[in-house]
Design a protein around this motif. Sequence first.
Motif, PDB file in Angstrom:
ATOM      1  N   LYS A 181      -1.341  10.321   7.736  1.00 37.65           N
ATOM      2  CA  LYS A 181      -1.533  11.759   7.950  1.00 37.65           C
ATOM      3  C   LYS A 181      -1.442  12.131   9.430  1.00 37.65           C
ATOM      4  O   LYS A 181      -2.021  11.473  10.285  1.00 37.65           O
ATOM      5  CB  LYS A 181      -2.894  12.200   7.399  1.00 37.65           C
ATOM      6  N   ASP A 200       1.342  -0.389  11.994  1.00 39.10           N
ATOM      7  CA  ASP A 200       2.342   0.145  11.066  1.00 39.10           C
ATOM      8  C   ASP A 200       3.419  -0.883  10.753  1.00 39.10           C
ATOM      9  O   ASP A 200       4.287  -0.634   9.897  1.00 39.10           O
ATOM     10  CB  ASP A 200       3.004   1.397  11.653  1.00 39.10           C
ATOM     11  N   LYS A 221      -0.010   6.992  -5.770  1.00 36.66           N
ATOM     12  CA  LYS A 221      -1.050   6.178  -5.153  1.00 36.66           C
ATOM     13  C   LYS A 221      -1.795   5.385  -6.218  1.00 36.66           C
ATOM     14  O   LYS A 221      -2.297   5.948  -7.186  1.00 36.66           O
ATOM     15  CB  LYS A 221      -2.014   7.058  -4.370  1.00 36.66           C
ATOM     16  N   GLU A 257       0.825  -1.204   0.000  1.00 36.02           N
ATOM     17  CA  GLU A 257       0.000   0.000   0.000  1.00 36.02           C
ATOM     18  C   GLU A 257       0.859   1.254   0.000  1.00 36.02           C
ATOM     19  O   GLU A 257       1.973   1.276   0.520  1.00 36.02           O
ATOM     20  CB  GLU A 257      -0.938   0.010   1.223  1.00 36.02           C
ATOM     21  N   SER A 284       2.200  14.176  -0.186  1.00 39.50           N
ATOM     22  CA  SER A 284       0.865  13.591  -0.050  1.00 39.50           C
ATOM     23  C   SER A 284       0.985  12.333   0.793  1.00 39.50           C
ATOM     24  O   SER A 284       2.018  11.648   0.762  1.00 39.50           O
ATOM     25  CB  SER A 284       0.281  13.242  -1.424  1.00 39.50           C
ATOM     26  N   TYR A 285      -0.092  12.019   1.520  1.00 44.92           N
ATOM     27  CA  TYR A 285      -0.046  10.910   2.459  1.00 44.92           C
ATOM     28  C   TYR A 285      -1.299  10.052   2.368  1.00 44.92           C
ATOM     29  O   TYR A 285      -2.384  10.541   2.054  1.00 44.92           O
ATOM     30  CB  TYR A 285       0.061  11.441   3.887  1.00 44.92           C
ATOM     31  N   ALA A 286      -1.127   8.778   2.697  1.00 47.52           N
ATOM     32  CA  ALA A 286      -2.283   7.923   2.924  1.00 47.52           C
ATOM     33  C   ALA A 286      -2.975   8.402   4.199  1.00 47.52           C
ATOM     34  O   ALA A 286      -2.339   9.007   5.065  1.00 47.52           O
ATOM     35  CB  ALA A 286      -1.834   6.481   3.071  1.00 47.52           C
ATOM     36  N   GLU A 287      -4.258   8.118   4.298  1.00 52.40           N
ATOM     37  CA  GLU A 287      -5.002   8.539   5.479  1.00 52.40           C
ATOM     38  C   GLU A 287      -4.366   7.998   6.753  1.00 52.40           C
ATOM     39  O   GLU A 287      -4.328   8.682   7.777  1.00 52.40           O
ATOM     40  CB  GLU A 287      -6.449   8.082   5.377  1.00 52.40           C
ATOM     41  N   SER A 288      -3.845   6.787   6.688  1.00 53.16           N
ATOM     42  CA  SER A 288      -3.250   6.149   7.867  1.00 53.16           C
ATOM     43  C   SER A 288      -1.971   6.847   8.331  1.00 53.16           C
ATOM     44  O   SER A 288      -1.542   6.673   9.471  1.00 53.16           O
ATOM     45  CB  SER A 288      -2.950   4.678   7.562  1.00 53.16           C
ATOM     46  N   ARG A 339       1.007  11.809  11.365  1.00 52.59           N
ATOM     47  CA  ARG A 339       2.021  11.034  12.100  1.00 52.59           C
ATOM     48  C   ARG A 339       3.328  10.900  11.327  1.00 52.59           C
ATOM     49  O   ARG A 339       4.398  10.842  11.926  1.00 52.59           O
ATOM     50  CB  ARG A 339       1.480   9.638  12.421  1.00 52.59           C
TER      51      ARG A 339
END
Length: 124
Positions: free
Chosen positions: A64, A89, A105, A45, A58-62, A66
């Motif tokens: 963001k 994680d 993505k 992923e 840009s980040y995956a929701e998981s 952190r």
Amino acid sequence: VQLQASGGGLVQAGGSLRLSCAAYGLTFSNYALGWFRQAPGKEREFVAEVTRNGFIASYAESAKGRFTISRDNAKSTVYLQMNSLKPEDTAVYYCAADSDIATMKGRDNDMDYWGKGTQVTVSS
């Protein structure tokens, strides 16, 4: 061309790690850089990406709030600072280089180069 990821390890939940990925043999600033991860039994992923000039991330929701991705074009290195780590994680983290301007993505199969991965294990 070679991407060498490092910085993984074992950390307790709530801890931090900083991953690095050094690139060799390519014009680093011509590529967007990103991080993906793959946990046991799960598909790979997207985690984060940064544009060629480092201005847009840009980040995956998981991730963001952190994780923070950054790059140093002078050192041909991309970083992933991971804070407030959670057991979910836990995965092998891979860096990737992409010559396309589209977001990484959903385009795992389109990456130009991949690093070999570094293991991150978060204990509860």
